[in-house]
Every structure is written in structure tokens, then in C-alpha cells.
Enzyme design. Structure first.
Site, PDB file in Angstrom:
ATOM      1  N   GLU A 225      18.285  -4.388  37.667  1.00  0.00           N
ATOM      2  CA  GLU A 225      18.556  -4.713  39.004  1.00  0.00           C
ATOM      3  C   GLU A 225      17.745  -5.948  39.555  1.00  0.00           C
ATOM      4  OE1 GLU A 225      20.856  -2.752  40.240  1.00  0.00           O
ATOM      5  OE2 GLU A 225      20.818  -1.266  38.851  1.00  0.00           O
ATOM      6  N   CYS A 259      15.521  -5.961  47.949  1.00  0.00           N
ATOM      7  CA  CYS A 259      16.380  -6.692  47.208  1.00  0.00           C
ATOM      8  C   CYS A 259      17.896  -6.802  47.760  1.00  0.00           C
ATOM      9  CB  CYS A 259      16.367  -6.084  45.738  1.00  0.00           C
ATOM     10  SG  CYS A 259      17.023  -4.348  45.705  1.00  0.00           S
TER      11      CYS A 259
END
Length: 476
Positions: A225, A259
Site C-alpha cells: 500500500e 496516503c
């Protein structure tokens, strides 16, 4: 208990200890390779109770690591989705664990086939500093639901959170079940080089490549990720007030240290001034003042402050116009700033920002905006603001990203029934919900036959008459 009175520099896990912990968990897994449903449910229930009981300790620890993190942001963005993820998994785990029956063709009868979802073994999880609770608990839940043992590496930038997660998880799980590893980058590098059965990493693309390289030595499968530059598109007709408010929420949460935070906004050229004013109004509505505002989160450390200040200075030196939404910051509370007239040679348009800086890019036609996005590495998230359903589908079908929100930001990550993961430079693989269970399981195909052996018809020596019959029946 409050952590305010204590500063933590938790002792690091030695590199020699890492291998011993992995061996310990491997032995425990070998002794119990397929935990039953009731056992997995008990693990998850114990974890849920622990998080609920110790929420204040965890909220305080995270705030200490940030110098100040809004306690309500931690409650809403870390604790709540962690608890909801456990609840969702408990509700569906029995169904997920059931073997999946599969079709068997006539040629192979009598027989049955199924897919069995088997625990992989020992899972490694590398946790970043920006959401140290949720990004530890989320994958931990998926790994435990799938019946695995887990080693968690917490970030060296969140020592208080690392200390307390190690302490608290140790109360309900023995080290051969779940263990927390602490230490600097050398420990993280050694951790990623361990022969896990699966390794999940959340962090930057640069470090993600190093993790994947290390894992490749052991042929360890990885879920990465990695973030990237997630765009938000403002359409030609959407309400600027609505779009600006939702983008501002996604960007200001955790001071932009997310993120999937909007990294830049694409705005029609004739709507830029209106968007800037609507955005300014939205941010000031959330945070009327920056100074001593308990809702305004600080940047995690001085290193990150210096990085963000460098991005800002580089952009200004190369011609960007900066619009600071506050007169000054306070300590590591950085003022939110819009960047106008940006260009590709600016570092702020090349690197993931991860902070309270928001570039504005103008466009004339929607396809021009999509071409701009598609000319760059594929992002972890994409946000489109507009109510025309044909345009919504056009954006979904003509861009690549890990996930999409239409007229919203961030919230897709909290939908338990949606997979979460990147594509290309923003990562690979998925977790959350059912996809998380599948990621941490081996989908093992099983064919079962009993005494009657129909396959004998295909055994040599190959009688011509028998071969012709098989061809007539099965090869047409």
C-alpha cells in the site's frame, strides 16, 4: 491511564531476536495449522474488547507521538474503523471459511471439487507512522480471521504507540500468536528480509520497492500500500461549496498526512477563483484558528516539517503563487496552503505531498483532466466531484487508481465490504473485509474421488476403439 507523564523510547527488537520470533510462530502454526471458527472468533473478540477498554491510552499515545494529534481524529479515523472492521469480520467469518464447491465435468465423474481457504502461516505487517493504530489493526484482523500468526513492525517515529501496542497486545496474545517488533530502519530492513508466508507493507513507493526486493529473496508474496499523488477533479457544474468542503475535509484530516489524501485538485480554468474562496471558507469553518486549536493536528516530526517547507520553497522559487490560509503556524502545526500556477518541474508536483499543501491545476475539458492524470503514475485514490452520472462513469472507466470516490474523499477506505489496495506505483494486492481474508489465505483447490475410478479409460496402453470413443464424447 494517561501517557502524558512518560516519554517512551521503547527498547528495540534485536535482529537476532527476529529470526527466533519467526521460528517460534512457525512452530506454533505447525502445531495448530487450521484454527477452528470459534478460536478465530475469540481472538477477534478479545482484540475488540482490548481496543475498546484501552482507547484513551492509545489516543494519548498517538497524540504524544505527533506532539499533538486531535483526539477526535484518532477516535474517528483510527479507533472507530478498527472496531467496525472487527465487527464486520465477526459477522461474515463463518461464511468466508466455508469451502467453496466447484463444478466437475462429466469426464472426471464421479468426483467432487472444492476450494479450501487455508491459513498461510506467519504474516509480517510493516506499519507506517501516519495511522499507527488503524494500519496495524486493519491487516491484523484480516490475518487473524484467516487463521494466521502475525508479526507487526511498528514505526520508529511512533515510539509511544509502539510501546503501548506491544504492551496491550501482549496481554491477550502470546508471542507465538501475535508479537510487536520495535526498532529503527535496520530492524525494518531485517524484518522485511524474513521468510514470511506473506508480507504487507504500508508506506512510500521508494521504500516499497526495497521491501519487495527483500521479500523476493524468499519468494514471499507481498501486499504493498504505497500512496502516490491522488487527484481530485472538480467538474464544470458541481457546487463549489460542496466540492470544496469535502475536498478540504479529506485534505485537512491528520494535517494531510494520509496516503489517500487529495494531493492536487483539477479545477476548470474559469472556476478557480470561486474554488479558492470556497476552499478557504471550508477550511476556516473547520479550523477558525490554528493556534492552540485542539482539532488541528501537528506534523509528525521536524524531518517531515523540513521536507514540506522545502517543497513549498521549491515551488515558490519556480514560480508558484502561495496562498496561506493562516498567517503563521504553531510549532509543528503547519498552516494549510494552496499552491497556484504549479508546473511539472516543481518537486511538489512530482512527489507525494503528505501534508497541508494543496496544488491547484486548471483544465478546460474533462478529457484534458483525465489525460493529465493518466500521463502520471497510477494513484491510490481518485476523487471526482460532479452529479452527471454519464461523466461519473466516464471518469471511472477512463482512469486507473486503487479506489474511487464520487462526490466524497477518503471514505471508501472505511467501507468494510470494499477491497482496499493500489495499482502500479501505488501498490499491489488488497485487504479489508473478504478480500483481506482471501489475501491471507491459500485458496487450495481440492479434487476428491472415492473407490470408482473412471480415469482408467484414459490409462495406457491406448486402445484405438477406446480412444475414438473418448474423442467422440469429449473432443468435439
Amino acid at each position: 491511564m494517561s501517557v502524558d507523564s512518560v516519554r517512551y523510547q521503547a527498547p528495540a527488537t534485536s535482529i537476532s531476536e527476529l529470526k527466533a520470533l519467526l521460528d517460534l510462530q512457525r512452530q506454533a502454526y505447525a502445531a495448530h495449522p487450521f484454527p477452528p471458527l470459534a478460536q478465530r472468533q475469540q481472538w477477534l473478540k478479545s482484540l475488540r474488547q482490548l481496543l475498546s477498554d484501552e482507547r484513551e491510552v492509545l489516543i494519548d499515545a498517538i497524540s504524544q507521538d505527533f506532539s499533538h494529534r486531535s483526539p477526535d481524529e484518532t477516535l474517528f479515523a483510527e479507533l472507530m474503523p478498527s472496531l467496525h472492521g472487527i465487527d464486520y469480520t465477526l459477522k461474515h467469518l463463518k461464511h468466508w471459511m466455508k469451502p467453496s464447491p466447484r463444478h466437475v465435468g462429466v469426464m472426471f465423474q464421479p468426483a467432487s471439487a472444492k476450494v479450501v481457504y487455508q491459513p498461510l502461516g506467519v504474516i509480517g505487517i510493516i506499519v507506517p507512522w501516519n495511522y499507527p493504530l488503524y494500519l496495524a489493526i486493519g491487516p491484523l484482523v484480516g490475518a487473524l480471521a484467516a487463521g494466521n500468526r502475525v508479526m507487526l513492525k511498528l514505526s520508529e517515529f511512533t515510539p509511544a504507540t509502539g510501546h503501548w501496542l506491544k504492551e496491550l497486545l501482549g496481554r491477550i496474545f502470546p508471542e507465538d500468536m501475535v508479537c510487536v517488533v520495535l526498532g529503527e530502519t535496520d530492524v525494518a530492513a531485517a524484518f522485511s528480509a524474513l521468510a514470511f508466508d506473506h508480507l504487507l507493507f504500508t508506506g512510500s513507493t521508494h521504500v516499497g520497492k526495497q521491501v519487495m526486493r527483500a521479500a523476493a529473496e524468499n519468494l514471499t508474496p507481498v501486499t504493498l500500500e504505497l500512496g502516490g499523488k491522488s487527484p481530485a477533479i472538480v467538474s464544470a457544474e458541481v457546487s463549489l461549496k460542496e466540492a470544496a468542503q469535502r475536498i478540504a475535509w479529506g485534505k485537512t484530516l491528520n494535517a494531510g498526512q494520509t496516503c489517500i489524501a487529495p494531493d492536487y485538485v483539477l479545477v476548470p480554468h474559469n472556476r478557480v477563483e470561486g474554488f479558492v474562496e470556497a476552499y478557504r471558507t471550508a477550511v476556516h469553518g473547520f479550523y477558525p484558528t490554528l493556534t492552540d486549536n485542539p482539532d488541528y493536528t501537528a506534523i509528525i516530526n521536524e524531518r517531515q516539517v523540513a521536507r514540506l517547507e522545502h517543497l513549498q520553497a521549491d515551488a515558490e522559487r519556480k514560480g508558484a503563487r502561495l496562498i496561506a490560509l493562516y498567517d503563521h503556524g504553531q510549532g509543528r502545526r503547519m498552516p494549510h496552503t494552496l499552491l497556484m500556477n504549479v508546473s511539472d518541474d516543481m518537486q511538489v508536483m512530482q512527489e507525494e505531498i503528505f501534508g497541508p499543501l494543496l496544488p491547484i491545476v486548471t483544465y478546460h475539458r474533462l478529457d484534458e483532466a483525465l489525460a493529465y492524470i493518466n500521463a502520471r503514475p497510477r494513484p491510490l485514490a481518485l476523487y471526482y466531484f460532479g452529479y452527471n452520472k454519464a461523466e461519473q462513469e466516464h471518469v471511472i472507466q477512463h482512469t486507473h487508481s486503487g479506489g474511487v470516490c464520487i462526490n466524497e474523499t477518503l471514505q471508501h477506505v472505511a467501507i468494510d465490504d470494499l477491497p482496499f489496495g493500489g495499482v502500479g506505483h501505488s501498490g499491489m494486492g488488497h485487504y479489508h473485509g473478504h478480500e483481506g481474508f482471501l489475501t491471507f489465505s491459500k485458496a487450495k483447490g481440492v479434487l476428491i474421488k472415492q473407490r470408482l475410478n473412471s480415469s482408467m479409460a484414459a490409462y495406457p496402453p491406448y486402445d484405438r476403439q477406446r480412444v475414438r470413443l473418448i474423442q467422440k464424447l469429449f473432443i468435439r
